[in-house]
Scaffold this motif. Structure first.
Motif, PDB file in Angstrom:
ATOM      1  N   ARG A   2      -2.510 -11.395  -3.612  1.00 44.26           N
ATOM      2  CA  ARG A   2      -2.248 -10.034  -3.144  1.00 44.26           C
ATOM      3  C   ARG A   2      -3.440  -9.155  -3.501  1.00 44.26           C
ATOM      4  N   THR A   4      -4.181  -5.559  -5.139  1.00 43.71           N
ATOM      5  CA  THR A   4      -3.433  -4.559  -5.908  1.00 43.71           C
ATOM      6  C   THR A   4      -4.349  -3.435  -6.367  1.00 43.71           C
ATOM      7  N   SER A 169      -4.656  -9.921  -7.121  1.00 43.55           N
ATOM      8  CA  SER A 169      -3.606 -10.198  -8.094  1.00 43.55           C
ATOM      9  C   SER A 169      -3.041 -11.574  -7.769  1.00 43.55           C
ATOM     10  N   PHE A 174       3.333  -8.356  -7.091  1.00 45.25           N
ATOM     11  CA  PHE A 174       2.703  -7.056  -7.328  1.00 45.25           C
ATOM     12  C   PHE A 174       1.622  -6.785  -6.289  1.00 45.25           C
ATOM     13  N   GLY A 175       1.339  -5.490  -6.101  1.00 44.26           N
ATOM     14  CA  GLY A 175       0.271  -5.100  -5.190  1.00 44.26           C
ATOM     15  C   GLY A 175       0.813  -4.656  -3.845  1.00 44.26           C
ATOM     16  N   LEU A 324       4.190  -0.895  -1.757  1.00 46.21           N
ATOM     17  CA  LEU A 324       3.443  -1.573  -2.815  1.00 46.21           C
ATOM     18  C   LEU A 324       4.257  -1.615  -4.094  1.00 46.21           C
ATOM     19  N   SER A 327       1.078  -2.175 -10.339  1.00 50.60           N
ATOM     20  CA  SER A 327       0.764  -3.174 -11.369  1.00 50.60           C
ATOM     21  C   SER A 327      -0.045  -2.606 -12.531  1.00 50.60           C
TER      22      SER A 327
END
Ligand code: UT7
Length: 333
Positions: A2, A4, A169, A174-175, A324, A327
């Motif tokens: 991802r 992030t 990431s 996450f992201g 999103l 993070s």
């Protein structure tokens, strides 16, 4: 993989333009502006500085905070409708000032949705593994294209910049999780600046006809903005198996308090789930979302794991929504 957000920063000029000052300039009043827009004041950049000045300040803040060297940046994407000059890109000025010696970059014009377009674009380069560090900036010096004799527009807009750093990431929870972006050219006639482009190059006539200023049919844009932002955010929330309760914050484009309120209600979000700073800055076009995001982070309102919806609507018409999961703070940064 991802993409992030690992850094945020913003810049607003010191000079304030209040509603009371605007009362001396056009036929308006504090009460009308406050009740119809939610705006109390906006910032205005010095006449001898361009948009890139603000973009550099916002980006430099991130580099300083993160102790990242400018030559580690792979790509700079600058969302703006007010580049310093038509040629070269404002990204060129930013690259030069930051001394980011190993990158490429470009400007992106998505109107008020520009930052979301830029964030989604930057994320692609990170997700493919091509790049490690992408600077995404939203910056506009709206005071350079606003007619301070036109009460329909001059009370709304202001100047600012916001920036984020995108990095990979490994954790796919996450992201940047999802986005949905749109463009409908039927909106062209409702929000535009006609002069200075290839269709109406600058001439005595374009200046006399005030064609180097923004024109907005506010009422039409208002209606489309509420529906556009609410529908697309609803779609993104639903298709990710989420409900309003799962969303910690909506960070909407700051165009009008009444638009933000209507969109929030349609999405069944409580006021404490909505980040709003329009009162202090007005509509700063591509900068509103990264500015609000950066302020919220600075105020420690964002926690690792928060699900955040960004949504915008603007000239084109352009609109979209991006989901999103925050993070920053996960590893103590
Ligand atoms: O960021 C890109 C996308 N942009 C937006 O999302 C902006 C969307 N539009 C808006 O936020 C609102 O339409 C505005 C804030 C631009 C205007 O508010 P409105 O409630 O839609 O007002 P209106 O244009 O319908 O005008 C209502 C009245 C008019 O007078 P009459 O014709 O009813 O006598 C206007 O002339 O308010 C008048 N008016 C003003 N009065 C005092 C318009 N601007 C002003 C002003 N001060 N600044």
């Amino acid at each position: 993989m991802r993409a992030t957000i690992t850094g945020v920063g913003h810049y607003v000029p010191e000079k304030r333009l209040t509603n009371v000052e605007l009362e001396q300039m056009v036929d308006t009043n504090d009460e009308w502006i406050t009740t119809r827009t939610g705006i109390k004041e906006r910032r205005v950049l010095d006449v001898d500085k361009g948009t890139s000045y603000m973009a550099v300040q916002a980006a430099q803040h991130i580099l300083d905070q993160k102790r990242v060297s400018a030559d580690e940046i792979d790509l700079i994407i600058l969302a703006t409708v007010t580049p310093d000059m038509p040629i070269p890109s404002a990204a060129s000025f930013v690259q030069r000032e930051l001394n980011a010696t190993h990158c490429w970059g470009f400007d992106l014009n998505g109107g008020c949705t520009g930052f979301l377009y830029a964030l989604a674009t930057g994320a692609q380069f990170v997700e493919t593994g091509k790049y490690q560090k992408v600077l995404v900036i939203g910056a506009d010096k709206m005071s350079s294209i606003i007619d301070y004799q036109d009460r329909n527009t001059c009370v709304i807009f202001g100047d600012a910049a916001g920036a984020v750093l995108l990095e990979p990431s490994e954790d796919r929870d996450f992201g940047i999780l999802d986005f949905d972006l749109h463009l409908d050219g039927k909106g062209v006639d409702h929000l535009y600046m006609a002069g200075g482009g290839s269709l109406h190059p600058a001439s005595l006539e374009t200046v006399q006809n005030r064609m180097h200023f923004v024109f907005q049919d506010g009422r039409t844009v208002f209606k489309h903005a509420v529906k556009g932002m609410a529908d697309i955010s609803e779609k993104v929330i639903q298709r990710n198996g989420l409900t309003a309760e799962d969303i910690r914050f909506l960070i909407p484009h700051q165009a009008n308090h009444r638009i933000i309120e209507s969109v929030s209600k349609k999405l069944h979000l409580r006021p404490d789930q909505v980040i709003e700073n329009i009162e202090n800055y007005g509509n700063t076009t591509a900068a509103t979302i990264p500015l609000a995001l950066s302020e919220a982070y600075q105020d420690r309102r964002l926690q690792a794991g928060d699900r955040i919806i960004l949504s915008a609507f603007g000239a084109g018409f352009t609109w979209g929504s991006l989901l999103l999961r925050w993070s920053m703070g996960l590893d103590g940064d």
